[in-house]
Design a protein around this motif. Structure first.
Motif, PDB file in Angstrom:
ATOM      1  N   THR A  31       0.924 -18.848  -8.435  1.00  0.00           N
ATOM      2  CA  THR A  31       0.192 -17.622  -8.758  1.00  0.00           C
ATOM      3  C   THR A  31       0.135 -16.673  -7.561  1.00  0.00           C
ATOM      4  O   THR A  31       0.367 -15.464  -7.703  1.00  0.00           O
ATOM      5  CB  THR A  31      -1.228 -17.960  -9.222  1.00  0.00           C
ATOM      6  OG1 THR A  31      -1.153 -18.863 -10.315  1.00  0.00           O
ATOM      7  CG2 THR A  31      -1.973 -16.725  -9.644  1.00  0.00           C
ATOM      8  N   TYR A  35       2.222 -13.150  -7.397  1.00  0.00           N
ATOM      9  CA  TYR A  35       1.560 -11.856  -7.232  1.00  0.00           C
ATOM     10  C   TYR A  35       2.222 -11.039  -6.124  1.00  0.00           C
ATOM     11  O   TYR A  35       2.414  -9.831  -6.262  1.00  0.00           O
ATOM     12  CB  TYR A  35       0.073 -12.054  -6.935  1.00  0.00           C
ATOM     13  CG  TYR A  35      -0.623 -10.767  -6.563  1.00  0.00           C
ATOM     14  CD1 TYR A  35      -0.931  -9.827  -7.534  1.00  0.00           C
ATOM     15  CD2 TYR A  35      -0.940 -10.477  -5.245  1.00  0.00           C
ATOM     16  CE1 TYR A  35      -1.557  -8.640  -7.203  1.00  0.00           C
ATOM     17  CE2 TYR A  35      -1.562  -9.293  -4.897  1.00  0.00           C
ATOM     18  CZ  TYR A  35      -1.868  -8.376  -5.886  1.00  0.00           C
ATOM     19  OH  TYR A  35      -2.472  -7.202  -5.550  1.00  0.00           O
ATOM     20  N   VAL A  38       5.488  -9.465  -7.531  1.00  0.00           N
ATOM     21  CA  VAL A  38       5.459  -8.416  -8.552  1.00  0.00           C
ATOM     22  C   VAL A  38       4.531  -7.257  -8.215  1.00  0.00           C
ATOM     23  O   VAL A  38       4.549  -6.249  -8.917  1.00  0.00           O
ATOM     24  CB  VAL A  38       5.049  -8.982  -9.935  1.00  0.00           C
ATOM     25  CG1 VAL A  38       6.019 -10.026 -10.390  1.00  0.00           C
ATOM     26  CG2 VAL A  38       3.645  -9.498  -9.929  1.00  0.00           C
ATOM     27  N   ARG A  39       3.731  -7.372  -7.166  1.00  0.00           N
ATOM     28  CA  ARG A  39       2.778  -6.287  -6.908  1.00  0.00           C
ATOM     29  C   ARG A  39       3.478  -5.002  -6.513  1.00  0.00           C
ATOM     30  O   ARG A  39       2.994  -3.919  -6.809  1.00  0.00           O
ATOM     31  CB  ARG A  39       1.782  -6.688  -5.836  1.00  0.00           C
ATOM     32  CG  ARG A  39       2.335  -6.670  -4.447  1.00  0.00           C
ATOM     33  CD  ARG A  39       1.283  -7.047  -3.431  1.00  0.00           C
ATOM     34  NE  ARG A  39       1.925  -7.265  -2.163  1.00  0.00           N
ATOM     35  CZ  ARG A  39       1.721  -6.516  -1.103  1.00  0.00           C
ATOM     36  NH1 ARG A  39       0.887  -5.519  -1.161  1.00  0.00           N
ATOM     37  NH2 ARG A  39       2.365  -6.774   0.014  1.00  0.00           N
ATOM     38  N   PHE A  42       5.778  -3.578  -9.932  1.00  0.00           N
ATOM     39  CA  PHE A  42       5.085  -3.426 -11.203  1.00  0.00           C
ATOM     40  C   PHE A  42       3.639  -2.959 -11.086  1.00  0.00           C
ATOM     41  O   PHE A  42       3.087  -2.446 -12.044  1.00  0.00           O
ATOM     42  CB  PHE A  42       5.115  -4.752 -11.969  1.00  0.00           C
ATOM     43  CG  PHE A  42       6.509  -5.202 -12.284  1.00  0.00           C
ATOM     44  CD1 PHE A  42       7.271  -4.536 -13.219  1.00  0.00           C
ATOM     45  CD2 PHE A  42       7.064  -6.281 -11.616  1.00  0.00           C
ATOM     46  CE1 PHE A  42       8.560  -4.941 -13.494  1.00  0.00           C
ATOM     47  CE2 PHE A  42       8.344  -6.695 -11.887  1.00  0.00           C
ATOM     48  CZ  PHE A  42       9.105  -6.020 -12.829  1.00  0.00           C
ATOM     49  N   LEU A  43       3.014  -3.138  -9.931  1.00  0.00           N
ATOM     50  CA  LEU A  43       1.611  -2.776  -9.796  1.00  0.00           C
ATOM     51  C   LEU A  43       1.378  -1.623  -8.840  1.00  0.00           C
ATOM     52  O   LEU A  43       0.259  -1.375  -8.404  1.00  0.00           O
ATOM     53  CB  LEU A  43       0.804  -4.001  -9.343  1.00  0.00           C
ATOM     54  CG  LEU A  43       0.844  -5.189 -10.305  1.00  0.00           C
ATOM     55  CD1 LEU A  43       0.090  -6.368  -9.715  1.00  0.00           C
ATOM     56  CD2 LEU A  43       0.284  -4.818 -11.652  1.00  0.00           C
ATOM     57  N   GLY A  44       2.411  -0.901  -8.482  1.00  0.00           N
ATOM     58  CA  GLY A  44       2.268   0.299  -7.673  1.00  0.00           C
ATOM     59  C   GLY A  44       2.097   0.070  -6.185  1.00  0.00           C
ATOM     60  O   GLY A  44       1.785   1.005  -5.464  1.00  0.00           O
ATOM     61  N   GLY A  45       2.293  -1.137  -5.716  1.00  0.00           N
ATOM     62  CA  GLY A  45       2.170  -1.407  -4.286  1.00  0.00           C
ATOM     63  C   GLY A  45       3.518  -1.254  -3.594  1.00  0.00           C
ATOM     64  O   GLY A  45       4.541  -0.958  -4.206  1.00  0.00           O
TER      65      GLY A  45
END
Length: 80
Positions: A31, A35, A38-39, A42-45
């Motif tokens: 996990t 993270y 993919v951050r 996909f998560l704007g980082g």
């Protein structure tokens, strides 16, 4: 006649808890490193640099292997 040892078939035993802990560690590793992977996209980082990205990918693969090994061993031990 000697006394026969009693075998508790109803309890899980100590090994089941050890394998459950190994499964939990593998899940946490998967996990956490997943993270990190993919951050960025996909998560704007921001995307990780190449060396830490490779380390996170290696940690993800190791986490999946540890999770799978612990889960299968825990399932095998808890079978009566």
């Amino acid at each position: 006649m000697g006394r026969r040892p009693r075998i508790d078939r109803g309890g899980f035993g100590v090994l089941a808890y050890v394998y459950a802990f190994v499964t939990f560690v593998g899940l946490l590793l998967t996990t956490g490193t997943g993270y990190l992977l993919v951050r960025g996209p996909f998560l704007g980082g921001a995307l990780l640099e190449p060396t830490p990205l490779l380390g996170a990918l290696a940690g993800f693969v190791v986490g999946v292997v540890v999770f799978g090994w612990g889960a299968t061993r825990a399932a095998d031990v808890t079978r009566f």
